[in-house]
Structures are given as structure tokens and as C-alpha cells.
Design an enzyme around this catalytic site. Sequence first.
Site, PDB file in Angstrom:
ATOM      1  N   ASN A  49      63.865   2.338 -14.811  1.00  0.00           N
ATOM      2  CA  ASN A  49      64.891   1.353 -15.160  1.00  0.00           C
ATOM      3  C   ASN A  49      64.428   0.329 -16.202  1.00  0.00           C
ATOM      4  O   ASN A  49      65.162  -0.584 -16.530  1.00  0.00           O
ATOM      5  CB  ASN A  49      65.411   0.657 -13.893  1.00  0.00           C
ATOM      6  CG  ASN A  49      66.218   1.627 -13.045  1.00  0.00           C
ATOM      7  OD1 ASN A  49      66.602   2.692 -13.515  1.00  0.00           O
ATOM      8  ND2 ASN A  49      66.453   1.267 -11.796  1.00  0.00           N
ATOM      9  N   ARG A  74      73.977   6.194 -17.096  1.00  0.00           N
ATOM     10  CA  ARG A  74      74.770   4.993 -17.365  1.00  0.00           C
ATOM     11  C   ARG A  74      74.233   4.231 -18.579  1.00  0.00           C
ATOM     12  O   ARG A  74      74.746   3.187 -18.938  1.00  0.00           O
ATOM     13  CB  ARG A  74      74.753   4.074 -16.135  1.00  0.00           C
ATOM     14  CG  ARG A  74      75.520   4.642 -14.972  1.00  0.00           C
ATOM     15  CD  ARG A  74      75.506   3.707 -13.801  1.00  0.00           C
ATOM     16  NE  ARG A  74      76.080   2.420 -14.106  1.00  0.00           N
ATOM     17  CZ  ARG A  74      77.377   2.171 -14.178  1.00  0.00           C
ATOM     18  NH1 ARG A  74      78.241   3.130 -13.972  1.00  0.00           N
ATOM     19  NH2 ARG A  74      77.813   0.957 -14.458  1.00  0.00           N
ATOM     20  N   CYS A 120      74.596   7.288 -10.356  1.00  0.00           N
ATOM     21  CA  CYS A 120      74.687   7.675  -8.955  1.00  0.00           C
ATOM     22  C   CYS A 120      75.967   7.165  -8.324  1.00  0.00           C
ATOM     23  O   CYS A 120      76.435   6.077  -8.634  1.00  0.00           O
ATOM     24  CB  CYS A 120      73.472   7.129  -8.204  1.00  0.00           C
ATOM     25  SG  CYS A 120      71.980   8.006  -8.631  1.00  0.00           S
ATOM     26  N   ASP A 175      67.282  -0.432  -4.113  1.00  0.00           N
ATOM     27  CA  ASP A 175      66.713   0.918  -4.289  1.00  0.00           C
ATOM     28  C   ASP A 175      65.572   1.208  -3.320  1.00  0.00           C
ATOM     29  O   ASP A 175      65.156   2.345  -3.157  1.00  0.00           O
ATOM     30  CB  ASP A 175      66.221   1.091  -5.725  1.00  0.00           C
ATOM     31  CG  ASP A 175      67.310   0.801  -6.720  1.00  0.00           C
ATOM     32  OD1 ASP A 175      68.161   1.666  -6.931  1.00  0.00           O
ATOM     33  OD2 ASP A 175      67.333  -0.323  -7.261  1.00  0.00           O
ATOM     34  N   VAL A 202      74.052  -5.465  -2.554  1.00  0.00           N
ATOM     35  CA  VAL A 202      74.112  -5.207  -3.996  1.00  0.00           C
ATOM     36  C   VAL A 202      75.199  -4.180  -4.325  1.00  0.00           C
ATOM     37  O   VAL A 202      76.019  -4.391  -5.223  1.00  0.00           O
ATOM     38  CB  VAL A 202      72.738  -4.749  -4.543  1.00  0.00           C
ATOM     39  CG1 VAL A 202      72.813  -4.482  -6.048  1.00  0.00           C
ATOM     40  CG2 VAL A 202      71.678  -5.807  -4.254  1.00  0.00           C
TER      41      VAL A 202
HETATM   42  N1  EPU Z   1      78.860  -4.734 -11.405  1.00  0.00           N
HETATM   43  C1  EPU Z   1      80.181  -5.007 -11.678  1.00  0.00           C
HETATM   44  N2  EPU Z   1      80.605  -4.918 -12.973  1.00  0.00           N
HETATM   45  C2  EPU Z   1      79.782  -4.550 -13.998  1.00  0.00           C
HETATM   46  C3  EPU Z   1      78.421  -4.288 -13.710  1.00  0.00           C
HETATM   47  C4  EPU Z   1      77.983  -4.391 -12.396  1.00  0.00           C
HETATM   48  O1  EPU Z   1      80.965  -5.341 -10.782  1.00  0.00           O
HETATM   49  O2  EPU Z   1      80.239  -4.458 -15.156  1.00  0.00           O
HETATM   50  C5  EPU Z   1      78.387  -4.812 -10.004  1.00  0.00           C
HETATM   51  C6  EPU Z   1      77.969  -3.413  -9.494  1.00  0.00           C
HETATM   52  O3  EPU Z   1      79.064  -2.670  -9.076  1.00  0.00           O
HETATM   53  C7  EPU Z   1      77.008  -3.756  -8.383  1.00  0.00           C
HETATM   54  C8  EPU Z   1      76.361  -5.042  -8.883  1.00  0.00           C
HETATM   55  O4  EPU Z   1      77.203  -5.563  -9.928  1.00  0.00           O
HETATM   56  O5  EPU Z   1      77.716  -4.009  -7.203  1.00  0.00           O
HETATM   57  C9  EPU Z   1      74.964  -4.892  -9.398  1.00  0.00           C
HETATM   58  O6  EPU Z   1      74.922  -3.889 -10.402  1.00  0.00           O
HETATM   59  P1  EPU Z   1      73.895  -3.964 -11.617  1.00  0.00           P
HETATM   60  O7  EPU Z   1      74.662  -4.151 -12.869  1.00  0.00           O
HETATM   61  O8  EPU Z   1      72.852  -4.954 -11.283  1.00  0.00           O
HETATM   62  O9  EPU Z   1      73.274  -2.523 -11.573  1.00  0.00           O
HETATM   63  P2  EPU Z   1      73.021  -1.533 -12.782  1.00  0.00           P
HETATM   64  O10 EPU Z   1      72.508  -2.255 -13.964  1.00  0.00           O
HETATM   65  O11 EPU Z   1      74.196  -0.629 -12.962  1.00  0.00           O
HETATM   66  C10 EPU Z   1      70.515  -1.089 -12.257  1.00  0.00           C
HETATM   67  C11 EPU Z   1      69.689   0.103 -11.917  1.00  0.00           C
HETATM   68  C12 EPU Z   1      69.997   0.549 -10.504  1.00  0.00           C
HETATM   69  C13 EPU Z   1      69.671  -0.593  -9.551  1.00  0.00           C
HETATM   70  C14 EPU Z   1      70.468  -1.839  -9.944  1.00  0.00           C
HETATM   71  C15 EPU Z   1      70.122  -3.042  -9.101  1.00  0.00           C
HETATM   72  C16 EPU Z   1      69.455   1.181 -14.056  1.00  0.00           C
HETATM   73  C17 EPU Z   1      69.779   2.327 -14.942  1.00  0.00           C
HETATM   74  N3  EPU Z   1      70.001   1.174 -12.852  1.00  0.00           N
HETATM   75  O12 EPU Z   1      71.859  -0.662 -12.169  1.00  0.00           O
HETATM   76  O13 EPU Z   1      69.114   1.625 -10.227  1.00  0.00           O
HETATM   77  O14 EPU Z   1      70.027  -0.209  -8.250  1.00  0.00           O
HETATM   78  O15 EPU Z   1      70.216  -2.160 -11.329  1.00  0.00           O
HETATM   79  O16 EPU Z   1      68.767  -3.341  -9.205  1.00  0.00           O
HETATM   80  O17 EPU Z   1      68.694   0.297 -14.428  1.00  0.00           O
HETATM   81  C18 EPU Z   1      68.465   3.705  -9.372  1.00  0.00           C
HETATM   82  O18 EPU Z   1      67.432   3.590 -10.046  1.00  0.00           O
HETATM   83  O19 EPU Z   1      68.640   4.628  -8.539  1.00  0.00           O
HETATM   84  C19 EPU Z   1      69.555   2.747  -9.548  1.00  0.00           C
HETATM   85  C20 EPU Z   1      70.782   2.932  -9.055  1.00  0.00           C
END
Ligand code: EPU
Length: 447
Positions: free
Chosen positions: A24, A97, A121, A311, A333
Site C-alpha cells: 500500500n 483501485r 477487495c 487489515d 474502518v
Molecule cells: N471512503 C469513502 N469515500 C471515499 C474513500 C473512502 O466513503 O471516496 C471510506 C471507505 O469506504 C472506508 C473508509 O473511507 O470505509 C476508509 O477507506 P480508505 O480510503 O482509508 O481506504 P483505501 O485508501 O481505499 C487503503 C488500503 C486498504 C486499507 C485502507 C485502510 C490501498 C490500495 N488500500 O484503502 O488496504 O485497508 O487503506 O488502511 O492502499 C488491503 O491492503 O487489503 C486493503 C484493503
Amino acid sequence: MSGLLTVEGGTPLHGEITVRGAKNFVSKAMVAALLGETPSELRNVPVISDVEIVAGLLRLHGVTVDYDVEGGVLHLDPSNVESAHVADIDAHAGSSRIPILFCGPLLHRLGEAFIPDLGGCRIGDRPINYHLDILRSFGAVVDKQVQGIYITAPLGLHGTRIELPYPSVGATEQTLLTAVRAQGLTELRNAATEPEIMDLIAVLQKMGAIISVDTDRTIRIEGVAHLGGFRHTALADRIEAASWASAALATHGDVFVRGASQPEMMTFLNTFRKVGGAFDVREDGIRFWHPGGDLRSIVLETDVHPGFMTDWQQPLVVALTQADGLSIVHETVYENRFGFTEALRGMGATIQVYRECLGGLRCRFGQRNFLHSAVVSGPTPLRAADIDVPDLRGGFSHLIAALAAEGTSRVRGITLINRGYENFLGKLEALGARATIADPAPAVAAR
Ligand code: EPU
């Protein structure tokens, strides 16, 4: 989805494995290279399919990508960035993503960007509303079409003030990658401050960006007209390290995770100790083991950094099925990250999921229809089963359960695990697991 793994459970994992750079972080640093006017070098890069996907997307946009797989070194030359064909982007983006994070850099380099339907995911809705609002706030025009979203910036991108409704990792990265070359000052409030984000800020600073992080989750970025390349060694993958630690605990094993780093894992280590696991922090990694005796039940709440990572939750829940008493896990989260517990129940675990916020503060999923709290009652012996991998972390958790269970399990769809766990079949072998692949799939998905 292909890849069928036969797992003969009941053997403790023993031995040593190495974790390299964080999935990530690495993928985001690769996107950051697009912003530079000179080449970048990224070290400690793992061989995982997410890296392949981002490399493919960069190549489609004219970036020269050379990957020394053995040495884990990526060379990225963005001298000739160009537009890519919509159909090609769509085909390449596949289950990732990351494409949403290409927007800011591509707007700066080309004045336009295209985002296909996003994968990732299935652990909740995973909307991109924050990302689109942020891009609009910088002055971008967002046009939703049938094939995806077209984004342009007819008047250029300018600094802005943003307050996130939630400290989203992706939205913080979106802001950073867009603000560094936008005109003027950007202030981001309620930002995420995960170690992977701090490492991304370090990379951007090396490229010439001016970014400050305050103690109250406010990040300020002064836009600059030009950025150069970077040379950087990626921080270790703390999710992978914690996954192997949980596997050691659940199987009564003893695993040295070379490369695991203590500062980014403090919260995990505290919890691991409270459950009854033992660890020893060394110069070059962390040894995790089951010291014998009963594991203890705990109350756990996932949160943004410096809280307990979402995670880390799924692998640890498998170990909690072997703890004495009732454990309560509140997922704050993602609204839907307990789907994987159904297969665990099928293997003999006693896990109930609830809509209520249990064991912690009320979270934003509280009065809604999301099964986001779990009660795990243990210890319960696990028995072998046929399992379909649902998502990356859930899939690895099922694998841990199969390793801990008595009998022969068949785990289908293991290619998904390649997204975030480098050479996990080789590592299982190194740890003495009795696992054989019945339907071979490439180590890295060929997208
Ligand atoms: N959210 C929204 N709107 C948005 C973006 C996010 O409502 O436009 C919400 C999400 O639905 C969630 C929360 O905000 O409920 C947190 O999401 P976040 O944006 O922090 O997650 P992400 O950037 O999509 C990354 C990691 C994830 C990890 C999360 C939290 C990457 C590619 N993915 O996701 O990793 O769980 O941060 O630390 O960096 C994994 O590695 O398996 C994985 C899912």
C-alpha cells in the site's frame, strides 16, 4: 479466479521468511514517479500482482518501467508521458483501485485523465466520492460516462482547503499527489497519517515538494512548478508481517519475519502480547511465536493509524478462535469486513456478527444495517473444509485457518492472494506447511 491449494493442516509453522516493501506504499510511490521530470528508482519492491498492474498502467501512459525482480528495484522513467486508450486502461486496471490516484499526476502532465470502473477487495461499498470532491475542489471537471469517468482541468489545478469527513488513506494520497504541483497552498484537515502515507510524503519531498504535517491531522502542501525523480527504499509491509505473526500464533508455530519493523507495528505488537503471543524484536526483523499455554480473549477495535489496522483484523481473528473466552472485535474502518467469518464458522469456529457497535465507541456504522462487530468464542478446534477465497486479507485468513485445522482443506482462488503476499507458496514451504498447488497459477497474475 484460478489456483487450487490443498492444505494438510495441523502442522505448526516454523522457520524464517522475508517481507519486502509495503503493497500500500509501493503502488502509490510508483504513481508519484509520474509527477517527476526525471527518472525515479524504488527499492525493496515485492513481486505481487498489484505492482504488475500499476507497472502496466504506467507503461500504457508512456512511462518506461524496468523491474529487477531479484533485487526488488524498479526504474521508472516518465520523460514521455502520453495519453492511453480507454479500452487498454480498463483492461489493465482489473482488480486494482490505484487508477483513481493517477488523476492528479495525469492532469498535471497531460491535462486529462480517464478512470475506469474500480475494483479492489469486496469489503464494503468502497466509494470514490471523497476523491472526486477533492479533484473538483482543485478545479478539475469530472464527467461521468458509461465507460468510466473523464477528468479535465481546463483552467489548471489550484491549491485548496479540504476537510475530510473521515481520515481516508486514499483521499489523503489523492490530495498529496494533486496538491504538490497545483498552484498555491493546499490545506488538508482530518488527513490520514498512516506510515505508508508518511513514506509517500518522504518520496514527494525528495522530488522537490514542500509538505508539512501538523499534530492535529492537518497537512499543508505548497505547490511547486517542477518535480524531479526520487531514489527511495520502501518501508516494510506491516500487514504481511502481522499476517505471518497471526499464522504463527494460530498454528502454535514460531516464525521469524525478516524485514518486519517495530515502529510501524507497535499497536499490533501490544495486541499480540495481550492475546498471549510472544515476540522478540531484532535488528533485522521480528520473531513471533506461540509460547504454549492458553491464548487470552480480548476486546479489539480497528481504527485509522495509530489505531489497530483493519487489515490486521482478519488474520488475528483466526488466532482468536483459539483463545480462551469471548473476544469482541469492533470494525470501524470498513462496514463489511466480517464476510470471511462465515467460512471460519463452517470450519468449527464460534463467531457471531452484530449490527451494534460492541466493545468500543459508537462508530459511523452504528445505527445502520452493517454487521460490523463480531464476538468470537473460543477455543474451538478447527476442522478442514473446502474454501473459496473471498478477498485478499480474508483469503489469507482462510489459509491460516486451513493450516491450523485438522485434516485436508482445499482453498480455491488463491491467485487473489498474490495481490498482496509475495511468493506466499514459497514462504509456506519454507515454514514447513504441507500445502500443494493442484491447479497452478502464475506467481504474478498476467494483467
Ligand atoms: N471512503 C469513502 N469515500 C471515499 C474513500 C473512502 O466513503 O471516496 C471510506 C471507505 O469506504 C472506508 C473508509 O473511507 O470505509 C476508509 O477507506 P480508505 O480510503 O482509508 O481506504 P483505501 O485508501 O481505499 C487503503 C488500503 C486498504 C486499507 C485502507 C485502510 C490501498 C490500495 N488500500 O484503502 O488496504 O485497508 O487503506 O488502511 O492502499 C488491503 O491492503 O487489503 C486493503 C484493503
